[in-house]
Design an enzyme around this catalytic site. Structure first.
Site, short mmCIF file in Angstrom:
data_model
loop_
_atom_site.label_atom_id
_atom_site.label_comp_id
_atom_site.label_asym_id
_atom_site.label_seq_id
_atom_site.Cartn_x
_atom_site.Cartn_y
_atom_site.Cartn_z
N ASP A 1 17.54 42.06 14.47
CA ASP A 1 17.89 43.24 15.01
C ASP A 1 16.74 44.24 15.18
OD1 ASP A 1 19.46 45.43 15.78
OD2 ASP A 1 19.89 46.22 13.68
N LYS B 1 20.56 39.83 8.43
CA LYS B 1 20.07 40.59 9.39
C LYS B 1 18.87 41.05 9.00
CE LYS B 1 20.96 45.16 10.22
NZ LYS B 1 19.69 45.90 10.32
N THR C 1 25.63 53.83 14.91
CA THR C 1 26.75 54.31 13.96
C THR C 1 26.54 55.89 13.34
OG1 THR C 1 26.06 53.08 12.28
CG2 THR C 1 27.99 52.31 13.71
N LYS D 1 16.41 45.79 18.57
CA LYS D 1 16.79 46.98 19.67
C LYS D 1 15.80 47.19 20.60
CE LYS D 1 19.38 49.52 16.25
NZ LYS D 1 19.20 48.70 15.12
N LEU D 2 15.36 45.86 21.17
CA LEU D 2 14.59 45.78 22.25
C LEU D 2 14.75 46.90 23.60
CD1 LEU D 2 13.58 41.97 22.76
CD2 LEU D 2 12.61 43.86 21.46
N HIS D 3 13.84 47.62 23.85
CA HIS D 3 14.17 48.93 24.95
C HIS D 3 12.77 49.18 25.53
CE1 HIS D 3 15.98 52.93 25.67
NE2 HIS D 3 15.65 52.48 26.78
N ASP D 4 12.70 48.72 26.91
CA ASP D 4 11.47 48.94 27.66
C ASP D 4 11.71 48.44 29.18
OD1 ASP D 4 8.70 49.13 28.40
OD2 ASP D 4 8.23 48.94 26.20
N GLY E 1 25.01 46.15 4.28
CA GLY E 1 23.89 46.36 3.58
C GLY E 1 23.77 46.82 2.22
N ARG E 2 23.92 48.42 2.08
CA ARG E 2 23.75 49.03 1.20
C ARG E 2 25.08 48.91 0.10
NH1 ARG E 2 22.00 54.58 3.73
NH2 ARG E 2 23.01 53.40 5.84
#
Length: 251
Positions: free
Chosen positions: A61, A33, A129, A63-66, A221-222
Site C-alpha cells: 500500500d 498489508k 477512511t 498510494k503512488l501519486h505523481d 490492523g489495530r
C-alpha cells in the site's frame, strides 16, 4: 468469500516480523498489508522477501501519486518485488492510471511465471477512511459527498483498467451497483465493537457488514495488533467471514 488482510502497521520491520509469525503459524491468515511506514524503512524490502518466503500474499500500500512517467518508472522497479496487489491514488488522474496499467500489463505479459493464479493487480485509492464530508468540503474543496466522490473515482479506476479500488465499508453497496466482480473492493476502516475516541478512522463498519455488502477483502490492523490475544481475534474474524459466506449460500 471475503478475505482478511492484516495491516501490519508496526514501528519497525523487525517488530512486524515478530508480530506476524505467530499469526501465520496459528491461524489461516494468508494476506498482509505493508504500508509506507514499513516499506520505506531500512529492512522494509527484506521484510517483503521474508513474507514471500513464508508464502504470504502481500498487499503493498504505497498510494503512488505523481506524473504518469514517474509512476510508470516506479512500477517497473517495484515489479521486481514479491507483491500481489499495489495501490495508486486515483486523484493522480486518468492519464496516470492508464499509464500505470499499461506498464503493468506489459510487465505481466513479459513474465513467464505470470498466471491467473498469481496475477498482480493495481488498485486505486479513492477517499481515505479518515476523511469525512466536512473534510472533503472545507479542506479539499470538493463538493461531492464521500459516496459520490468514491463512485466517481472508482469509475475512473475501472475505465483505466485497474483491478479494483480501496474504499470504506460504507460505499461498498453503492459501488457494487455500478461495478461488479471481478473488479475488487478492498475495505479498510474495519472495527470490532466501539471505536476508540482517538481513532482517526471516521467511516467504519464491522467485518460482517463489509462482507455482507460485497467486499472482496477487509483490511484490519489495530483491532488485531492491539488485541490481548491477536491469534484469537484473527481466528474470530476469519470464522465470521466464513459464516457470512455460508449464510449467503443458504436457500
Amino acid at each position: 468469500m471475503t478475505q482478511l488482510i492484516l495491516a501490519l502497521d508496526s514501528p519497525t520491520p523487525a517488530e512486524a516480523w515478530q508480530r506476524v509469525m505467530p499469526l501465520l503459524a496459528e491461524t489461516e491468515l494468508s494476506w498482509v498489508k505493508i504500508g509506507m511506514s514499513l516499506f520505506y524503512q531500512p529492512g522494509g524490502r527484506d521484510l517483503l522477501e521474508k513474507l514471500d518466503a513464508a508464502r504470504v500474499n502481500i498487499f503493498l500500500d504505497l498510494k503512488l501519486h505523481d506524473i504518469p512517467a514517474t509512476v510508470s518508472r516506479t512500477l517497473e522497479g517495484l515489479y521486481q518485488l514479491p507483491w500481489r496487489m499495489l495501490t495508486l491514488h486515483t486523484l493522480g488522474g486518468e492519464a496516470m492510471l492508464e499509464a500505470a496499467q499499461a506498464v503493468m500489463e506489459k510487465l505481466e505479459n513479459s513474465t513467464a511465471q505470470a498466471t491467473l493464479d498469481n496475477k498482480r493487480s493495481l488498485l486505486g485509492v479513492t477517499v481515505l477512511t479518515s476523511h469525512s464530508e466536512a473534510t472533503l468540503r472545507d479542506e479539499l474543496g470538493l463538493c461531492d459527498t464521500p459516496e459520490q466522490a468514491v463512485i466517481r473515482l472508482a469509475t475512473l479506476a475501472a475505465n483505466a483498467g485497474l483491478g479494483g479500488i480501496i474504499c470504506s465499508p460504507q460505499e461498498i453497496q453503492s459501488i457494487r451497483q455500478h461495478l461488479s466482480p471481478p473488479f475488487k473492493l478492498i475495505t479498510p476502516g474495519i472495527r470490532i465493537g466501539s471505536v476508540a475516541p482517538d481513532d482517526d478512522q471516521v467511516r467504519v463498519a464491522t467485518p460482517e457488514y463489509a462482507a455482507r455488502a460485497g467486499a472482496d477483502f477487509i483490511v484490519v490492523g489495530r483491532p488485531i495488533l492491539l488485541s490481548p490475544n491477536p491469534c484469537e481475534t484473527t481466528r474470530e474474524i476469519i470464522e465470521a467471514l466464513k459464516l457470512k459466506r455460508l449464510s449467503s449460500q443458504s436457500p
